[in-house]
Design a protein around this motif. Sequence first.
Motif: not given
Length: 143
Positions: A84-112
């Motif tokens: 599952p390594v490639i699947l988990i890595a790709t899914g995590t990358g897509l999740f983080l990309t979507a989070l960055n597209i949504i907005g910096t406030k959400n990224v800041g909360k997630f980073q905290n």
Amino acid sequence: MFSFTIAGVIALLVAFSAAELSTAMPENGGAYYYVSRAMGPGFGMFVGIGQWFGLVFASAFYLVGFGRYASELLNQFGYSPEDPVILIATGTGLFLTALNIIGTKNVGKFQNLIVVSLTGILGILFLYGLAESSAFFVNGRAL
């Protein structure tokens, strides 16, 4: 232990240099901005492109490493898919990309949230290591 001390001193010197540059030139862009101011925009462009490539490859390595750890964690809970390594890595990358597209406030909360979680994990590991080392000295076992 000696190599970690050397690495820590080097990291501290780099951190001091970056702190001095960032307070002297408080602009966005990091090393690109500093180099382009000192040596011109051509050199700054090469530094910026180099940083971009470095971040792309580092992110890929981090995601694959995270996939390996997550795979091992899933194995600990009895779920063991084939690879599952490639699947988990790709899914995590897509999740983080979507989070960055949504907005910096959400990224800041997630980073905290991530920083608090990692601090807690490191605190637990520190306390575990402290307990193990104190048990080592109490029991008087030899190295």
